[in-house]
Design an enzyme around this catalytic site. Structure first.
Site, PDB file in Angstrom:
ATOM      1  N   CYS A 231       3.261   8.576   1.474  1.00 36.80           N
ATOM      2  CA  CYS A 231       3.722   7.651   2.510  1.00 36.80           C
ATOM      3  C   CYS A 231       3.997   6.314   1.811  1.00 36.80           C
ATOM      4  O   CYS A 231       3.077   5.704   1.262  1.00 36.80           O
ATOM      5  CB  CYS A 231       2.624   7.516   3.557  1.00 36.80           C
ATOM      6  SG  CYS A 231       2.980   6.282   4.807  1.00 36.80           S
TER       7      CYS A 231
ATOM      8  N   CYS B 243       3.603  -4.624  15.493  1.00 37.86           N
ATOM      9  CA  CYS B 243       3.025  -3.711  16.489  1.00 37.86           C
ATOM     10  C   CYS B 243       1.549  -4.063  16.718  1.00 37.86           C
ATOM     11  O   CYS B 243       0.834  -4.407  15.776  1.00 37.86           O
ATOM     12  CB  CYS B 243       3.138  -2.266  16.011  1.00 37.86           C
ATOM     13  SG  CYS B 243       4.844  -1.745  15.821  1.00 37.86           S
TER      14      CYS B 243
ATOM     15  N   CYS C 298      -1.295  -2.382  14.563  1.00 36.45           N
ATOM     16  CA  CYS C 298      -1.050  -2.228  13.131  1.00 36.45           C
ATOM     17  C   CYS C 298      -1.546  -3.440  12.328  1.00 36.45           C
ATOM     18  O   CYS C 298      -1.176  -4.577  12.616  1.00 36.45           O
ATOM     19  CB  CYS C 298       0.445  -2.028  12.906  1.00 36.45           C
ATOM     20  SG  CYS C 298       0.896  -2.021  11.176  1.00 36.45           S
TER      21      CYS C 298
ATOM     22  N   ASN D 136      -6.246   5.256  14.065  1.00 37.87           N
ATOM     23  CA  ASN D 136      -7.367   4.912  13.197  1.00 37.87           C
ATOM     24  C   ASN D 136      -7.920   3.584  13.715  1.00 37.87           C
ATOM     25  O   ASN D 136      -7.140   2.665  13.965  1.00 37.87           O
ATOM     26  CB  ASN D 136      -6.895   4.729  11.751  1.00 37.87           C
ATOM     27  CG  ASN D 136      -6.779   6.052  11.017  1.00 37.87           C
ATOM     28  OD1 ASN D 136      -7.477   7.010  11.309  1.00 37.87           O
ATOM     29  ND2 ASN D 136      -5.873   6.098  10.064  1.00 37.87           N
TER      30      ASN D 136
ATOM     31  N   SER E  78      10.654   6.789   9.296  1.00 36.55           N
ATOM     32  CA  SER E  78       9.995   6.519  10.574  1.00 36.55           C
ATOM     33  C   SER E  78      10.365   5.117  11.038  1.00 36.55           C
ATOM     34  O   SER E  78      10.189   4.149  10.301  1.00 36.55           O
ATOM     35  CB  SER E  78       8.477   6.624  10.382  1.00 36.55           C
ATOM     36  OG  SER E  78       7.824   6.224  11.554  1.00 36.55           O
TER      37      SER E  78
ATOM     38  N   CYS F 288      -2.375   1.664   8.355  1.00 33.05           N
ATOM     39  CA  CYS F 288      -1.394   0.900   7.591  1.00 33.05           C
ATOM     40  C   CYS F 288      -1.767  -0.584   7.501  1.00 33.05           C
ATOM     41  O   CYS F 288      -1.975  -1.244   8.499  1.00 33.05           O
ATOM     42  CB  CYS F 288      -0.059   1.100   8.299  1.00 33.05           C
ATOM     43  SG  CYS F 288       1.246   0.052   7.756  1.00 33.05           S
TER      44      CYS F 288
ATOM     45  N   GLY G 239       5.994  -1.914   6.699  1.00 30.52           N
ATOM     46  CA  GLY G 239       7.383  -2.318   6.896  1.00 30.52           C
ATOM     47  C   GLY G 239       8.170  -1.398   7.802  1.00 30.52           C
ATOM     48  O   GLY G 239       7.752  -0.271   8.095  1.00 30.52           O
ATOM     49  N   GLU G 240       9.297  -1.908   8.289  1.00 28.61           N
ATOM     50  CA  GLU G 240      10.223  -1.140   9.133  1.00 28.61           C
ATOM     51  C   GLU G 240      11.392  -0.712   8.230  1.00 28.61           C
ATOM     52  O   GLU G 240      12.237  -1.539   7.859  1.00 28.61           O
ATOM     53  CB  GLU G 240      10.693  -2.022  10.301  1.00 28.61           C
ATOM     54  CG  GLU G 240      11.911  -1.531  11.061  1.00 28.61           C
ATOM     55  CD  GLU G 240      11.849  -0.085  11.535  1.00 28.61           C
ATOM     56  OE1 GLU G 240      11.026   0.205  12.408  1.00 28.61           O
ATOM     57  OE2 GLU G 240      12.639   0.739  11.041  1.00 28.61           O
TER      58      GLU G 240
ATOM     59  N   SER H 193       8.729   5.918  16.451  1.00 29.81           N
ATOM     60  CA  SER H 193       7.422   5.544  17.010  1.00 29.81           C
ATOM     61  C   SER H 193       7.625   5.190  18.477  1.00 29.81           C
ATOM     62  O   SER H 193       8.051   4.082  18.785  1.00 29.81           O
ATOM     63  CB  SER H 193       6.850   4.330  16.264  1.00 29.81           C
ATOM     64  OG  SER H 193       6.716   4.633  14.911  1.00 29.81           O
ATOM     65  N   LEU H 194       7.361   6.142  19.328  1.00 30.41           N
ATOM     66  CA  LEU H 194       7.613   5.918  20.760  1.00 30.41           C
ATOM     67  C   LEU H 194       6.389   5.224  21.391  1.00 30.41           C
ATOM     68  O   LEU H 194       6.515   4.185  22.018  1.00 30.41           O
ATOM     69  CB  LEU H 194       7.880   7.268  21.439  1.00 30.41           C
ATOM     70  CG  LEU H 194       8.195   7.201  22.922  1.00 30.41           C
ATOM     71  CD1 LEU H 194       9.503   6.473  23.173  1.00 30.41           C
ATOM     72  CD2 LEU H 194       8.251   8.623  23.515  1.00 30.41           C
ATOM     73  N   HIS H 195       5.281   5.844  21.266  1.00 30.92           N
ATOM     74  CA  HIS H 195       3.972   5.357  21.726  1.00 30.92           C
ATOM     75  C   HIS H 195       3.849   5.224  23.225  1.00 30.92           C
ATOM     76  O   HIS H 195       2.795   5.518  23.783  1.00 30.92           O
ATOM     77  CB  HIS H 195       3.578   4.056  21.012  1.00 30.92           C
ATOM     78  CG  HIS H 195       3.531   4.220  19.525  1.00 30.92           C
ATOM     79  ND1 HIS H 195       3.104   5.388  18.945  1.00 30.92           N
ATOM     80  CD2 HIS H 195       3.901   3.417  18.502  1.00 30.92           C
ATOM     81  CE1 HIS H 195       3.191   5.293  17.627  1.00 30.92           C
ATOM     82  NE2 HIS H 195       3.679   4.105  17.328  1.00 30.92           N
TER      83      HIS H 195
ATOM     84  N   GLU I 191       0.834  -1.196   0.000  1.00 29.93           N
ATOM     85  CA  GLU I 191       0.000   0.000   0.000  1.00 29.93           C
ATOM     86  C   GLU I 191       0.870   1.248   0.000  1.00 29.93           C
ATOM     87  O   GLU I 191       1.971   1.235   0.536  1.00 29.93           O
ATOM     88  CB  GLU I 191      -0.811   0.065   1.302  1.00 29.93           C
ATOM     89  CG  GLU I 191      -1.782  -1.048   1.484  1.00 29.93           C
ATOM     90  CD  GLU I 191      -2.464  -0.941   2.833  1.00 29.93           C
ATOM     91  OE1 GLU I 191      -3.285  -1.816   3.113  1.00 29.93           O
ATOM     92  OE2 GLU I 191      -2.178  -0.016   3.605  1.00 29.93           O
TER      93      GLU I 191
ATOM     94  N   CYS J 107       5.519  -6.924   7.614  1.00 29.70           N
ATOM     95  CA  CYS J 107       6.459  -6.332   8.561  1.00 29.70           C
ATOM     96  C   CYS J 107       6.771  -7.322   9.678  1.00 29.70           C
ATOM     97  O   CYS J 107       5.858  -7.958  10.211  1.00 29.70           O
ATOM     98  CB  CYS J 107       5.865  -5.056   9.148  1.00 29.70           C
ATOM     99  SG  CYS J 107       7.007  -4.219  10.261  1.00 29.70           S
TER     100      CYS J 107
HETATM  101  S1  SF4 Z   1       3.529   0.042  12.751  1.00 31.94           S
HETATM  102 FE1  SF4 Z   1       5.228  -0.040  11.275  1.00 31.94          FE
HETATM  103  S2  SF4 Z   1       6.817  -1.176  12.388  1.00 31.94           S
HETATM  104 FE2  SF4 Z   1       4.906  -1.600  13.462  1.00 31.94          FE
HETATM  105  S3  SF4 Z   1       4.095  -3.501  12.531  1.00 31.94           S
HETATM  106 FE3  SF4 Z   1       3.177  -1.760  11.432  1.00 31.94          FE
HETATM  107  S4  SF4 Z   1       4.502  -1.447   9.675  1.00 31.94           S
HETATM  108 FE4  SF4 Z   1       5.671  -2.659  11.159  1.00 31.94          FE
END
Ligand code: SF4
Length: 354
Positions: free
Chosen positions: A110, A121, A124, A299, A201, A342, A169-170, A224-226, A92, A117
């Site tokens: 983006c 997370c 996600c 979201n 990111s 995402c 993805g990371e 991405s601290l969160h 995407e 990934c």
């Molecule tokens: S937020 Fe980013 S790093 Fe975390 S699982 Fe989703 S795509 Fe991967």
């Protein structure tokens, strides 16, 4: 001979490839312009290169645009694209065109950097499906090129101005291809997107943050601290078990010392978890760090069961940070009427196809 993807080559590499097959050097420069600036999708669109040279080039290089499977357009002009790659995998990417509507002349894309990934997370949709493979630099750059091509059908002057490596993805786990993609997108004869207009990111891959500090490509960095609490962060971002907050923050300190660049810390706000205590912990963690906090109300994703907090919770969280002298902004809500979180569109597509 395996043919290389022309969209993953820098201008210098393309010139070299031409020289190796007996095509004049200046053809490499022309080709780069056609591929990277004009975003052509097939060889027939290239007008000023003779047939004999083009045949030699095609024997060495491939030009394969991503196949657009789906496009969703939200009321706020966020457009989400689902693309199929040459091996049938899908990714995407999102065009945030709302700034154009507000006459700020900013068009941000983006992009994805991996199929799936490995980080997983909790909030996600991408992480739910696991990791399949890394994207090549050509596939990363290709997302910008194919969106540009599609948008120029409506607006011939369309130009992407900003890129965030924040899609599926990371990015720091695909470091070399991402950095090469950035290098290509920055080239003057191509998209010519300024380094400072591109942001990586990361979920917090500490050793790669250090490497980025050393390489210092002048791009922005968002983390991405969160949560500033290791126990909570372990559940939200499993990579925290490998690189806990202490190690992550050391890498971030090193990054700002070497580059003198401010890091954006992203904090997803989830209903019930965006408490005063959580905000205090974030403020404490970031004391003394050259930082900016971006608050992102999540979201909603059906599979994760997470919901967006109400306005009072969001404002309360922001107030705590402001009172502690930490610059904070609230990310505008975008694409909430489409599957904008995402990985959602891809999952929806896959389940419809089954
Ligand atoms: S937020 Fe980013 S790093 Fe975390 S699982 Fe989703 S795509 Fe991967």
């Amino acid at each position: 001979m395996v043919r290389s993807d022309i969209r993953g080559l820098t201008e210098a590499e393309l010139i070299l490839a031409c020289q190796e097959i007996g095509v004049p050097k200046f053809r490499g420069r022309q080709l780069f312009h056609w591929i990277q600036q004009k975003a052509v999708q097939n060889w027939d669109e290239i007008k000023n290169i003779g047939k004999a040279d083009l045949i030699k080039i095609q024997e060495r290089l491939i030009l394969v645009p991503l196949l657009q499977l789906k496009e969703q357009v939200s009321q706020d002009e966020t457009r989400k694209f689902l693309f199929e790659l040459a091996d049938g995998q899908s990714i995407e990417c999102v065009l945030m065109d709302y700034d154009r509507v507000k006459s700020r002349n900013r068009r941000t894309v983006c992009v994805s950097t991996q199929v799936g990934c490995p980080v997983g997370c909790a909030f996600c949709a991408t992480g739910l499906g696991g990791w399949q493979r890394n994207l090549s630099s050509g596939e990363i750059v290709g997302q910008i090129l194919d969106i540009t091509h599609a948008m120029r059908q409506e607006d011939p002057d369309f130009q992407v101005t900003n890129v965030v490596f924040m899609g599926m993805g990371e990015p720091l786990l695909n470091y070399d291809e991402v950095l090469k993609g950035i290098q290509i997108l920055n080239q003057e004869a191509g998209q010519n997107i300024g380094m400072r207009r591109m942001t990586i990111s990361t979920s917090g891959v500490a050793p790669k943050i250090r490497q980025l500090a050393q390489d210092n490509p002048q791009v922005g960095l968002a983390v991405s601290l969160h949560s500033a609490n290791n126990e909570i962060r372990n559940d939200l971002i499993p990579i925290n078990r490998r690189y806990p907050l202490e190690e992550l923050m050391k890498a971030c300190q090193e990054y700002t010392e070497r580059t003198n660049r401010r890091i954006t810390f992203e904090v997803a706000l989830i209903a019930g978890q965006a408490t005063h205590k959580a905000a205090e912990e974030v403020a404490q963690l970031l004391q003394g760090q050259l930082a900016h906090v971006n608050l992102i109300p999540v979201n909603p994703v059906v599979e994760t069961g997470m919901a967006r907090p109400d306005g009072a919770e969001i404002q309360g969280f922001a107030r705590v940070l402001e009172q502690r002298g930490i610059p904070v902004s609230l990310r505008e809500e975008k694409g909430t009427d489409i599957d904008a979180a995402c990985g959602q569109l891809r999952r929806q597509w896959e389940s419809d196809e089954k």
